[in-house]
Design an enzyme around this catalytic site. Structure first.
Site, PDB file in Angstrom:
ATOM      1  N   LYS A 138      -6.006  -1.162  -1.952  1.00 28.21           N
ATOM      2  CA  LYS A 138      -7.035  -0.815  -0.948  1.00 28.21           C
ATOM      3  C   LYS A 138      -7.751  -2.087  -0.486  1.00 28.21           C
ATOM      4  CE  LYS A 138      -6.748   3.736  -0.669  1.00 28.21           C
ATOM      5  NZ  LYS A 138      -6.727   4.587   0.511  1.00 28.21           N
ATOM      6  N   TYR A 189       0.865  -1.180   0.000  1.00 35.54           N
ATOM      7  CA  TYR A 189       0.000   0.000   0.000  1.00 35.54           C
ATOM      8  C   TYR A 189       0.901   1.229   0.000  1.00 35.54           C
ATOM      9  CZ  TYR A 189      -3.646   3.118   1.868  1.00 35.54           C
ATOM     10  OH  TYR A 189      -4.498   4.170   2.075  1.00 35.54           O
TER      11      TYR A 189
HETATM   12  C1  LIG Z   1      -4.420   7.409   1.295  1.00 33.78           C
HETATM   13  C2  LIG Z   1      -5.175   7.864   0.141  1.00 33.78           C
HETATM   14  O1  LIG Z   1      -6.300   7.458  -0.076  1.00 33.78           O
HETATM   15  C3  LIG Z   1      -4.581   8.834  -0.752  1.00 33.78           C
HETATM   16  O2  LIG Z   1      -3.491   9.313  -0.474  1.00 33.78           O
HETATM   17  O3  LIG Z   1      -5.220   9.145  -1.771  1.00 33.78           O
HETATM   18 MG   LIG Z   2      -6.931   7.923  -2.074  1.00 34.63          MG
END
Ligand SMILES: CC(=O)C(=O)O
Ligand SMILES: [Mg+2]
Ligand SMILES: NC(=O)C1=CN([C@@H]2O[C@H](COP(=O)(O)OP(=O)(O)OC[C@H]3O[C@@H](n4cnc5c(N)ncnc54)[C@H](O)[C@@H]3O)[C@@H](O)[C@H]2O)C=CC1
Length: 556
Positions: free
Chosen positions: A171, A98
């Site tokens: 995600k 992630y």
């Molecule tokens: C964490 C997230 O969803 C973003 O940085 O867009």
């Molecule tokens: Mg995001």
């Protein structure tokens, strides 16, 4: 004479199905039953042994991107094993699968491509949508969650076209690792509407639609068709929207939120996790929520989503709505936003300042800077959602520290290359007074004999529990009450009484934290009248719903 055909030897289906595959963990009798005789080395390993081996293989990869690619290949081979090592090493591996490494994986998607994961929907072939979902061969009740992106604003790195599929995949991996969402009941979706990034359009290996982003009526029709098709094919699914451009993100949520079961992570998830961090910080600073003064640097999807949640929190704490909106200052590319500007976005207008109020403020090239705003406003909270690395300078932090005893400073832009300031600097410049949370994971900071633990104000610390609670309650919508319950629950999970305490729970305990958050969300869904399931013991229902990375009987 028999005719000789060139044929590829068949690979038994179970070995190519990551949801059923156990590789060398299949016992001899399972191998026999599954038609795997002679297709695996004779040794049989346990899941534990496989996990030790896979973890070691991962560790010797030369870079974080190589680790990400290795783990994605494992994900595509054996999901149980993948989630087992993710669960066992979450603080180490979350940044790999992630944020922040997923950003690099998205940029390099077409070059690192090994095999597809998810559903690719093309704006050039909208009529293929039903067929594409049908290839999953799943029934109407088989899907709990679909994460989609059109990849216009991936993290803080902008438009990455079809490579955005990896944010949907990432995600979803977090949903499973952090909250036990069943990986066989989720779908990752790329809504490929083209890309405006020239380097992708000119790259012969680029795998997405090779044309500029489609906008306007055709885009809107495509999104509407997606919503209709996804929700009629899988009526129980929560439709998670990720990393859309600022105007589309908000427009889609506002236009369709009442009709479909939508969750916009960048607005709602980020708003709620930042509210959680602010609720915890306010306990330390001692300034009431209704008296907070918030400066938002970067007034896009996340920035204004957070402003809305903090304004609502001020109102709940006794501020009247007009006063609360008046305690928010938005800064974007034009400097401090004022009502006389002709290029304000509709969602920024609520907070734009009266030009008369700032008539004598210092301007630099016509714009009122962050530093000038901080000097004049004396904010209690400074939020960074601008993607501008280094925007929170020493001068800005020192000015803020002059105006308030315990400045709350949240540089939450992702990935690391976009963060507005590193916590070590913010803590040093504020002489240890700042209460800090960031979007990326950062190690503790030592200053003046105190160890400061930096909470990760990343929606990943909240949306898995929120999603689990939504699924367990069968909520028809994600309500403001459910978001608030999630934020309060996360804030209540930390003890901020010690010096340098983190404002948010640690990633190490994310599974437990998600279960607690999900329980609060189910209660809120019941209270708001949107729950369609009413478990007698909510905590137990939540825990029972959590998928575990173990081999269960009946792999065939
Ligand atoms: C964490 C997230 O969803 C973003 O940085 O867009
Ligand atoms: Mg995001
Ligand atoms: N920690 C978390 O959970 C989350 C963090 N984010 C991060 O927040 C950042 C923004 O994301 P979004 O809101 O989705 O993007 P966005 O594009 O909607 O918003 C960014 C805003 O910053 C403004 N901006 C750009 N340069 C600026 C400058 N020099 N001065 C002032 N403003 C400037 C842009 O005009 C835009 O309005 C990204 O880095 C993203 O990774 C987003 C969602 C969740």
């Amino acid at each position: 004479m028999t005719e000789r055909h060139a044929r590829t030897p068949a690979t038994p289906g179970v070995l190519t199905d990551p949801l059923r595959n156990r590789g060398v963990a299949f016992a001899p009798e399972e191998r026999e039953a599954l038609g795997l005789t002679g297709r695996l080395p004779s040794g049989v390993l346990t899941l534990e042994q496989q996990a030790q081996r896979a973890y070691r293989q991962m560790q010797v990869q030369g870079s974080d991107l190589a680790k990400n690619v290795y783990l994605e290949q494992l994900h595509d081979r054996n999901e149980t094993l993948y989630f087992k090592i993710l669960a066992e090493h979450l603080p180490e591996l979350l940044p790999i699968v992630y944020d922040p490494t997923v950003g690099e994986a998205i940029e390099k998607y077409s070059h690192e491509y090994r095999r597809p994961r998810g559903i690719f929907l093309s704006i050039d072939r909208p009529d293929d949508m039903e067929k594409a979902f049908a290839t999953l061969q799943l029934g109407p009740e088989d899907v709990d969650l679909i994460v989609c992106t059109d990849a216009e604003e991936i993290l803080g790195i902008g438009d990455w076209g079809v490579g955005g599929i990896q944010i949907s995949v990432g995600k979803l991996a977090v949903y499973t690792a952090a909250a036990g969402i069943d990986p066989s009941r989720v779908v990752a979706v790329s809504l490929d509407v083209g890309t405006d990034r020239t380097s992708l359009l000119e790259d012969p290996l680029y795998l997405g639609n090779r044309h500029p982003r489609v906008r306007g009526a055709d885009y809107d029709a495509f999104i509407e068709k997606y919503l209709e098709t996804a929700s009629s094919t899988f009526p129980d699914a929560l439709l998670h929207f990720e990393d859309f451009g600022p105007s589309n993100a908000r427009r889609i949520l506002e236009q369709y939120g009442g009709r479909y079961r939508i969750f916009n992570d960048d607005m709602q998830g980020t708003g709620a996790i930042t509210l959680a961090a602010a609720l915890a910080a306010v306990k330390v600073s001692g300034v009431r929520m209704r008296d907070q003064k918030l400066v938002v640097f970067g007034a896009g999807t996340a920035g204004v989503g957070i402003a809305d949640q903090l304004r609502d929190a001020m109102v709940r704490d006794g501020a009247d709505p007009e006063q609360a909106a008046g305690q928010v200052w938005l800064i974007d590319k034009q400097g401090l936003l004022t009502r006389d500007m002709t290029d304000l976005r509709d969602f920024q207008q609520t907070y734009a300042r009266d030009p008369a109020e700032v008539a004598d403020w210092v301007r630099d090239g016509g714009a009122i800077s962050l530093l000038e705003t901080v000097r004049r406003v004396k904010p209690t909270i400074l939020l960074g959602t601008s993607t501008v690395h280094g925007a929170f300078t020493r001068e800005v932090v020192e000015a803020m520290s002059k105006g308030t005893e315990r400045p709350i400073i949240f540089p939450i832009s992702n990935p690391t290359s976009r963060i507005e300031a590193m916590p070590a600097d913010v803590i040093a410049w504020s002489k240890g007074k700042a209460l800090v949370a960031t979007g990326i994971p950062v190690p503790p900071v030592a200053h003046g004999g105190v160890t400061y633990r930096i909470g990760q104000a990343n929606n990943a610390l909240l949306y898995p529990g929120l999603g689990l609670g939504t699924i367990v309650s069968g909520a028809s919508q994600v309500t403001a009450g459910m978001l608030l319950a999630a934020a309060r629950s996360v804030a209540d999970q930390v003890d901020v009484s010690g010096p340098g305490a983190s404002l948010l729970p640690s990633v190490e305990n994310l599974r437990e934290s998600s279960a607690i958050t999900a329980t609060a969300v189910v209660e809120a869904a019941l209270e708001d009248g949107v729950a369609t399931c009413k478990p007698t013991d909510i905590g137990e229902a939540v825990r029972e719903a959590m998928w575990q990375p173990v081999y269960t009987d009946g792999a065939a």
